[in-house]
Design a protein around this motif. Structure first.
Motif, PDB file in Angstrom:
ATOM      1  N   GLY A  38      51.022   5.523  21.337  1.00  0.00           N
ATOM      2  CA  GLY A  38      50.101   4.491  20.887  1.00  0.00           C
ATOM      3  C   GLY A  38      50.480   3.893  19.538  1.00  0.00           C
TER       4      GLY A  38
ATOM      5  N   SER B 238      50.773   8.779  30.317  1.00  0.00           N
ATOM      6  CA  SER B 238      50.894   8.373  28.911  1.00  0.00           C
ATOM      7  C   SER B 238      51.805   9.286  28.109  1.00  0.00           C
ATOM      8  CB  SER B 238      49.516   8.349  28.235  1.00  0.00           C
ATOM      9  OG  SER B 238      49.020   9.667  28.022  1.00  0.00           O
TER      10      SER B 238
ATOM     11  N   GLN C 285      47.922  10.544  25.405  1.00  0.00           N
ATOM     12  CA  GLN C 285      46.669   9.849  25.112  1.00  0.00           C
ATOM     13  C   GLN C 285      45.615  10.310  26.128  1.00  0.00           C
ATOM     14  OE1 GLN C 285      46.909   7.804  22.237  1.00  0.00           O
ATOM     15  NE2 GLN C 285      48.842   8.924  22.366  1.00  0.00           N
TER      16      GLN C 285
ATOM     17  N   ASP D   8      50.867   0.705  35.164  1.00  0.00           N
ATOM     18  CA  ASP D   8      49.947   1.314  34.206  1.00  0.00           C
ATOM     19  C   ASP D   8      50.665   2.348  33.345  1.00  0.00           C
ATOM     20  OD1 ASP D   8      47.933  -0.232  35.183  1.00  0.00           O
ATOM     21  OD2 ASP D   8      46.903   1.375  36.262  1.00  0.00           O
TER      22      ASP D   8
ATOM     23  N   ILE E 174      42.779   9.116  28.420  1.00  0.00           N
ATOM     24  CA  ILE E 174      42.293   7.870  28.999  1.00  0.00           C
ATOM     25  C   ILE E 174      41.387   8.201  30.173  1.00  0.00           C
ATOM     26  CG2 ILE E 174      42.968   5.677  30.053  1.00  0.00           C
ATOM     27  CD1 ILE E 174      45.723   6.110  28.679  1.00  0.00           C
TER      28      ILE E 174
ATOM     29  N   GLU F 177      53.244   0.643  30.877  1.00  0.00           N
ATOM     30  CA  GLU F 177      52.615   0.019  29.709  1.00  0.00           C
ATOM     31  C   GLU F 177      52.274   1.042  28.638  1.00  0.00           C
ATOM     32  OE1 GLU F 177      48.706  -2.757  28.639  1.00  0.00           O
ATOM     33  OE2 GLU F 177      49.215  -2.321  30.728  1.00  0.00           O
ATOM     34  N   LEU F 178      51.839   2.231  29.050  1.00  0.00           N
ATOM     35  CA  LEU F 178      51.502   3.281  28.101  1.00  0.00           C
ATOM     36  C   LEU F 178      52.750   3.962  27.539  1.00  0.00           C
ATOM     37  CD1 LEU F 178      48.549   4.832  30.102  1.00  0.00           C
ATOM     38  CD2 LEU F 178      48.349   3.730  27.857  1.00  0.00           C
TER      39      LEU F 178
ATOM     40  N   CYS G 222      54.947   4.902  23.717  1.00  0.00           N
ATOM     41  CA  CYS G 222      54.447   6.280  23.787  1.00  0.00           C
ATOM     42  C   CYS G 222      53.843   6.721  22.449  1.00  0.00           C
ATOM     43  CB  CYS G 222      55.625   7.182  24.158  1.00  0.00           C
ATOM     44  SG  CYS G 222      55.174   8.878  24.363  1.00  0.00           S
TER      45      CYS G 222
END
Length: 254
Positions: A227, A125, A115, A217, A117, A220-221, A225
């Motif tokens: 999204g 991510s 991703q 952080d 970001i 969480e991503l 994986c």
């Protein structure tokens, strides 16, 4: 590697059976196959740009038909003309193939399902297919059971067998991502298999540098994986070292 073998056999059967997919008897050649995308034409950076940038940073060049990151030390990777690059299209189910080689002591990686970001590095991510000179880089002895060596899922799953070639020689890579199953290949052999969005994936994260306790952080991503749509960018890492990439192509599987 029996588990990998049986998984691949099952997946091959599914792909052949899928409606709209050619059978073995009617399969077109790669040149005619519209599902195969060439990501690097050997001459230009068409389709590529820096991560969180609108251009390819100057540390990346094209040399003898290969994309090269010209390393100047880890600090250079954070400079305005350094940093990772991505192909400007998201992929979901695919096979990525390419070749790579490293200079002595070099380190890099291939990211997928990444991703973009703002203000965050790509590797929080995206899973990383590690690229490394195992014989001359200290990372080869870090991690657990070799899980930072070449072709490993970085800091999570070690590549077995470890069959990378010495610095200066070309290696082949294939990364299969299909409905959560991921397989890393190195020099023609399957060396890593894991399954995204499963209890196994959570356990791998929990034991890694990306755990909820160590790096919330990233956790969480990575726990989801890709999204919401389970898709993302393919990226090449600038780790401050000299590395070459060529013959980069993707076969779309969905």
């Amino acid at each position: 590697m029996k588990k990998i073998f049986f998984t691949l056999v099952a997946m091959s059967a599914i792909l052949v059976a899928c409606e709209g997919k050619p059978s073995a008897a009617t399969k077109t050649t790669e040149a005619e196959d519209s599902t195969v995308l060439v990501l690097f034409d050997g001459e230009t950076f068409n389709g590529w740009r820096g991560y969180n940038k609108d251009h390819v940073p100057g540390k990346w060049t094209i040399e003898d038909g290969a994309i090269k990151i010209n390393g100047g030390g880890a600090g250079e990777a954070q400079s305005a003309e350094g940093g990772d690059i991505i192909f400007d299209r998201k992929f979901k189910n695919f096979e990525l193939e390419l070749e790579w080689k490293v200079a002595k002591g070099s380190n890099s990686g291939i990211f997928y399902l990444a991703q973009e970001i703002e203000g965050k590095p790509i590797y929080i991510s995206a899973p990383e297919y590690q690229i490394l000179d195992n014989e001359n880089h200290p990372d080869a002895k870090l991690g657990v059971n070799g899980n930072r060596q070449s072709a490993s899922l970085y800091d999570m799953v070690a590549a077995v067998p470890q069959n990378s070639k010495p610095f200066g020689e070309w290696n082949t890579t294939k990364i299969l991502v299909y409905k959560g199953t991921v397989v890393h290949y190195q020099n023609g052999e399957p060396v890593v298999e894991y399954h995204l969005w499963t209890p196994q994936w959570k356990e791998l994260l929990d034991k890694s540098k990306f755990s909820a306790e160590k790096w919330p952080d990233a956790y969480e991503l990575l726990i989801n994986c890709g999204g919401e749509n389970h898709e993302g960018y393919i990226g090449l890492q600038d780790h401050g070292d000299d590395v070459w990439f060529r013959n980069i192509k993707v076969k779309i599987l969905d």
